[in-house]
Design a protein around this motif. Sequence first.
Motif, mmCIF file in Angstrom:
data_model
loop_
_atom_site.group_PDB
_atom_site.id
_atom_site.type_symbol
_atom_site.label_atom_id
_atom_site.label_comp_id
_atom_site.label_asym_id
_atom_site.label_seq_id
_atom_site.Cartn_x
_atom_site.Cartn_y
_atom_site.Cartn_z
ATOM 1 N N MET A 34 0.838 -1.200 0.000
ATOM 2 C CA MET A 34 0.000 0.000 0.000
ATOM 3 C C MET A 34 0.876 1.255 0.000
ATOM 4 O O MET A 34 0.610 2.199 -0.749
ATOM 5 C CB MET A 34 -0.910 -0.019 1.236
ATOM 6 C CG MET A 34 -2.130 0.823 1.134
ATOM 7 S SD MET A 34 -3.173 0.776 2.634
ATOM 8 C CE MET A 34 -3.310 -0.943 3.026
ATOM 9 N N LEU A 35 1.918 1.245 0.802
ATOM 10 C CA LEU A 35 2.842 2.375 0.856
ATOM 11 C C LEU A 35 3.537 2.574 -0.495
ATOM 12 O O LEU A 35 3.617 3.694 -1.000
ATOM 13 C CB LEU A 35 3.877 2.147 1.960
ATOM 14 C CG LEU A 35 4.968 3.200 2.103
ATOM 15 C CD1 LEU A 35 4.369 4.556 2.445
ATOM 16 C CD2 LEU A 35 5.963 2.752 3.152
ATOM 17 N N LYS A 37 2.498 1.586 -3.463
ATOM 18 C CA LYS A 37 1.527 2.024 -4.463
ATOM 19 C C LYS A 37 1.125 3.474 -4.238
ATOM 20 O O LYS A 37 0.856 4.203 -5.187
ATOM 21 C CB LYS A 37 0.295 1.115 -4.474
ATOM 22 C CG LYS A 37 0.574 -0.281 -4.981
ATOM 23 C CD LYS A 37 1.018 -0.246 -6.422
ATOM 24 C CE LYS A 37 1.173 -1.631 -6.990
ATOM 25 N NZ LYS A 37 1.548 -1.610 -8.414
ATOM 26 N N ARG A 38 1.086 3.901 -3.003
ATOM 27 C CA ARG A 38 0.796 5.307 -2.726
ATOM 28 C C ARG A 38 1.857 6.190 -3.360
ATOM 29 O O ARG A 38 1.559 7.223 -3.966
ATOM 30 C CB ARG A 38 0.749 5.557 -1.225
ATOM 31 C CG ARG A 38 0.480 7.020 -0.871
ATOM 32 C CD ARG A 38 0.943 7.363 0.504
ATOM 33 N NE ARG A 38 2.399 7.399 0.536
ATOM 34 C CZ ARG A 38 3.106 7.959 1.487
ATOM 35 N NH1 ARG A 38 2.509 8.532 2.502
ATOM 36 N NH2 ARG A 38 4.415 7.947 1.462
ATOM 37 N N ASN A 39 3.092 5.772 -3.256
ATOM 38 C CA ASN A 39 4.195 6.562 -3.791
ATOM 39 C C ASN A 39 4.228 6.573 -5.311
ATOM 40 O O ASN A 39 4.701 7.535 -5.904
ATOM 41 C CB ASN A 39 5.531 6.055 -3.240
ATOM 42 C CG ASN A 39 5.662 6.293 -1.749
ATOM 43 O OD1 ASN A 39 5.016 7.172 -1.189
ATOM 44 N ND2 ASN A 39 6.482 5.502 -1.099
ATOM 45 N N SER A 41 1.431 5.833 -7.374
ATOM 46 C CA SER A 41 0.121 6.027 -8.010
ATOM 47 C C SER A 41 -0.061 7.413 -8.625
ATOM 48 O O SER A 41 -0.891 7.581 -9.514
ATOM 49 C CB SER A 41 -1.011 5.765 -7.014
ATOM 50 O OG SER A 41 -0.992 6.735 -5.991
ATOM 51 N N ILE A 57 -7.009 -1.960 -4.349
ATOM 52 C CA ILE A 57 -7.742 -1.214 -3.324
ATOM 53 C C ILE A 57 -8.941 -2.013 -2.842
ATOM 54 O O ILE A 57 -9.152 -2.181 -1.637
ATOM 55 C CB ILE A 57 -8.163 0.167 -3.849
ATOM 56 C CG1 ILE A 57 -6.929 1.054 -4.053
ATOM 57 C CG2 ILE A 57 -9.167 0.834 -2.905
ATOM 58 C CD1 ILE A 57 -7.195 2.323 -4.827
#
Length: 84
Positions: A34-35, A37-39, A41, A57
């Motif tokens: 998740m971290l 992909k946050r960076n 995305s 998600i």
Amino acid sequence: MHSVEGASSGSPREILQLGYKIGFINDSEVWLLMLKKRNTSVRIYNENEVDEMIMLIRDSFIPAFLVLKDVLVKKLDEAEGDWM
């Protein structure tokens, strides 16, 4: 409350690792993904990558947050029980 130290820099990765260590999160792989992909995305321009993100998600990230919510509610109940 838990007298936990070990996230001195406060970086998201460090916080996630500490959360796993003390039992607040149960699947460190999902949270670290998740971290990551946050960076990345913010630079998605390919429709297939958007579809992949939506599935991650829906299938992984939302369930991880629901588990976290349950853990936090349980910890809150325990803390409130100690106060009374």
